[in-house]
Scaffold this motif. Structure first.
Motif, PDB file in Angstrom:
ATOM      1  N   GLU A   1      -5.769  -2.097  -4.969  1.00  0.00           N
ATOM      2  CA  GLU A   1      -6.435  -3.239  -4.338  1.00  0.00           C
ATOM      3  C   GLU A   1      -6.341  -4.474  -5.235  1.00  0.00           C
ATOM      4  O   GLU A   1      -6.119  -5.583  -4.762  1.00  0.00           O
TER       5      GLU A   1
ATOM      6  N   GLU B   1       0.828  -1.208   0.000  1.00  0.00           N
ATOM      7  CA  GLU B   1       0.000   0.000   0.000  1.00  0.00           C
ATOM      8  C   GLU B   1       0.861   1.257   0.000  1.00  0.00           C
ATOM      9  O   GLU B   1       0.560   2.214  -0.710  1.00  0.00           O
TER      10      GLU B   1
ATOM     11  N   SER C   1      -9.066 -12.456  -2.065  1.00  0.00           N
ATOM     12  CA  SER C   1      -9.643 -11.172  -1.672  1.00  0.00           C
ATOM     13  C   SER C   1     -10.096 -11.198  -0.214  1.00  0.00           C
ATOM     14  O   SER C   1      -9.876 -10.249   0.538  1.00  0.00           O
TER      15      SER C   1
END
Length: 101
Positions: A47, A41, A92
């Motif tokens: 994402e 990040e 995910s």
């Protein structure tokens, strides 16, 4: 180098003792993954890129490592029976799990 290449390079250069420390229990595995997600990040990974990296790690572990605990065993079994979309969904969810902590 793409995300897959970076992940594979990191996993391949890791010595067996370090892998053992990371995989010895589910908490240490989540901590390791959380640290890598935080670094990703900070580097500006999206994402989708983080999910892809998580997917590569999960695929690598499913193929090359024996589960060290019940949680890893369940994840490996789910990975093996899932198709590509289900594996992506599992990746995910794993990403969400470590980000929530």
């Amino acid at each position: 180098m793409d995300v897959k290449g970076k992940v594979e390079g990191e996993l391949n250069k890791m010595d067996s003792e370090k892998k053992e420390d990371i995989l010895k229990n589910f908490t240490s595995f989540k901590d390791y993954l959380s640290d890598k997600v935080n670094k990703g990040e900070k580097l500006g990974l999206s994402e989708e890129q983080l999910t892809k990296a998580t997917e590569y790690v999960a695929g690598y572990l499913a193929k090359h490592e024996e589960p060290k605990n019940r949680e890893q065993y369940v994840l490996q079994e789910l990975w093996k029976v899932g198709d590509k979309e289900e594996q992506k969904a599992l990746s995910s969810l794993l990403l969400k799990l470590v980000k929530a902590e």
